[in-house]
Design a protein around this motif. Structure first.
Motif, PDB file in Angstrom:
ATOM      1  N   ASP A  78       0.857  -1.189   0.000  1.00 47.54           N
ATOM      2  CA  ASP A  78       0.000   0.000   0.000  1.00 47.54           C
ATOM      3  C   ASP A  78       0.887   1.232   0.000  1.00 47.54           C
ATOM      4  O   ASP A  78       1.821   1.348   0.787  1.00 47.54           O
ATOM      5  CB  ASP A  78      -0.914   0.016   1.229  1.00 47.54           C
ATOM      6  CG  ASP A  78      -2.025  -1.020   1.136  1.00 47.54           C
ATOM      7  OD1 ASP A  78      -2.394  -1.391  -0.002  1.00 47.54           O
ATOM      8  OD2 ASP A  78      -2.519  -1.456   2.186  1.00 47.54           O
ATOM      9  N   VAL A  79       0.602   2.157  -0.922  1.00 45.31           N
ATOM     10  CA  VAL A  79       1.367   3.395  -1.015  1.00 45.31           C
ATOM     11  C   VAL A  79       0.417   4.574  -0.850  1.00 45.31           C
ATOM     12  O   VAL A  79      -0.751   4.507  -1.230  1.00 45.31           O
ATOM     13  CB  VAL A  79       2.126   3.507  -2.365  1.00 45.31           C
ATOM     14  CG1 VAL A  79       3.208   2.461  -2.463  1.00 45.31           C
ATOM     15  CG2 VAL A  79       1.182   3.412  -3.540  1.00 45.31           C
ATOM     16  N   ASP A  80       0.913   5.672  -0.269  1.00 45.64           N
ATOM     17  CA  ASP A  80       0.107   6.870  -0.104  1.00 45.64           C
ATOM     18  C   ASP A  80      -0.052   7.555  -1.450  1.00 45.64           C
ATOM     19  O   ASP A  80       0.913   7.775  -2.179  1.00 45.64           O
ATOM     20  CB  ASP A  80       0.775   7.833   0.887  1.00 45.64           C
ATOM     21  CG  ASP A  80       0.796   7.274   2.296  1.00 45.64           C
ATOM     22  OD1 ASP A  80      -0.133   6.524   2.647  1.00 45.64           O
ATOM     23  OD2 ASP A  80       1.744   7.586   3.038  1.00 45.64           O
ATOM     24  N   VAL A  81      -1.310   7.895  -1.780  1.00 50.68           N
ATOM     25  CA  VAL A  81      -1.593   8.588  -3.025  1.00 50.68           C
ATOM     26  C   VAL A  81      -1.957  10.029  -2.715  1.00 50.68           C
ATOM     27  O   VAL A  81      -1.380  10.968  -3.240  1.00 50.68           O
ATOM     28  CB  VAL A  81      -2.737   7.896  -3.794  1.00 50.68           C
ATOM     29  CG1 VAL A  81      -3.025   8.624  -5.088  1.00 50.68           C
ATOM     30  CG2 VAL A  81      -2.389   6.447  -4.068  1.00 50.68           C
ATOM     31  N   TYR A  82      -2.938  10.211  -1.885  1.00 54.66           N
ATOM     32  CA  TYR A  82      -3.356  11.521  -1.405  1.00 54.66           C
ATOM     33  C   TYR A  82      -3.384  11.450   0.109  1.00 54.66           C
ATOM     34  O   TYR A  82      -3.195  10.395   0.696  1.00 54.66           O
ATOM     35  CB  TYR A  82      -4.753  11.871  -1.936  1.00 54.66           C
ATOM     36  CG  TYR A  82      -4.837  11.864  -3.444  1.00 54.66           C
ATOM     37  CD1 TYR A  82      -4.260  12.880  -4.186  1.00 54.66           C
ATOM     38  CD2 TYR A  82      -5.485  10.836  -4.108  1.00 54.66           C
ATOM     39  CE1 TYR A  82      -4.327  12.867  -5.570  1.00 54.66           C
ATOM     40  CE2 TYR A  82      -5.558  10.821  -5.490  1.00 54.66           C
ATOM     41  CZ  TYR A  82      -4.980  11.840  -6.205  1.00 54.66           C
ATOM     42  OH  TYR A  82      -5.053  11.820  -7.565  1.00 54.66           O
ATOM     43  N   VAL A  83      -3.635  12.560   0.748  1.00 49.07           N
ATOM     44  CA  VAL A  83      -3.750  12.550   2.203  1.00 49.07           C
ATOM     45  C   VAL A  83      -4.875  11.593   2.584  1.00 49.07           C
ATOM     46  O   VAL A  83      -5.989  11.679   2.084  1.00 49.07           O
ATOM     47  CB  VAL A  83      -4.030  13.973   2.735  1.00 49.07           C
ATOM     48  CG1 VAL A  83      -4.243  13.953   4.244  1.00 49.07           C
ATOM     49  CG2 VAL A  83      -2.892  14.900   2.362  1.00 49.07           C
TER      50      VAL A  83
END
Length: 182
Positions: A78-83
Motif C-alpha cells: 500500500d502506497v500513499d496517493v493523497y492525504v
C-alpha cells in the motif's frame, strides 16, 4: 547506528547427487525500512516476496559448472496517493537465471565467473498495468569464493550489467555467506 535490511531466507534440497540437481524455495520478509529518512534511503521494499528455483551442477574440467532457473513473485504494497488515501502497488514478477563456472585455485579458494539476470513483467498500480515498467537485466559477475573447513563459504562478486531495461545501475558488488553439509 544499526541498520536493519530485509531478511531473505531460503532452503535448498538436493534430490539427485550425480549430476547434482536441487530445488530451492525462499521468502523475503519486509524487516527493513521501506521509506528511509532524510539521512538514509530505504533499506527494504516493504513487501513479502517468494522465490523458487531448480538448480543443476556438474563437474567440468577441474571445476564445477552450474545453472539455475527460477521464478520470483513480489508482494503488493500500500502506497500513499493523497492525504489519507492509499493504493496498491505491485512489482511485476520475474523469471531469473544463472550460469556459473567455479575454478578451484586451491583447497580453500575458488574463482568464479557467472552470467545471471532476470526478465520481469509489468508493474501494477491499483489493479492497472503500468506500461513499459518491466525490469530486465543480464549481468556478468566474476568473483571469488573462500571455502572454510566447517562447510561454510564466503563469496564476493562484482556485477557488471551487460544489458538492461529500467535498471538503475551499471554495476554493483555482492557479498554472501553460504553453508553446505556435504
Amino acid at each position: 547506528k544499526i541498520t536493519v535490511i530485509d531478511q531473505d531466507d531460503a532452503t535448498k534440497y538436493m534430490f539427485l547427487p550425480e549430476p547434482m540437481m536441487s530445488a530451492r524455495l525462499g521468502v523475503k520478509l519486509p524487516t527493513g525500512d521501506d521509506e528511509g529518512d532524510e539521512d538514509n534511503g530505504p533499506t527494504g521494499s516493504g513487501t513479502t516476496d517468494f522465490d523458487a528455483a531448480v538448480m543443476l551442477g556438474m563437474p567440468a574440467g577441474p571445476g564445477m559448472f552450474g545453472v539455475q532457473a527460477g521464478y520470483r513473485m513480489f508482494g503488493a504494497q500500500d502506497v500513499d496517493v493523497y492525504v489519507r488515501e492509499t493504493a496498491e502497488y505491485k512489482c511485476g514478477s520475474e523469471i531469473h537465471f544463472l550460469a556459473c563456472y567455479r575454478y578451484p585455485m586451491s583447497d580453500m579458494l575458488d574463482l568464479k565467473v557467472a552470467v545471471d539476470g532476470f526478465f520481469g513483467s509489468e508493474d501494477e498500480f491499483d489493479g492497472e498495468t503500468i506500461e513499459d515498467s518491466a525490469m530486465n537485466m543480464v549481468s556478468l559477475n566474476p568473483g571469488v569464493v573462500y571455502l572454510m573447513d566447517n562447510g561454510m563459504d564466503v563469496g564476493f562478486d562484482i556485477h557488471y550489467v551487460l544489458m538492461g531495461q529500467n535498471v538503475t545501475s551499471e554495476w554493483g558488488v555482492g557479498l554472501w555467506l553460504g553453508w553446505s553439509n556435504m
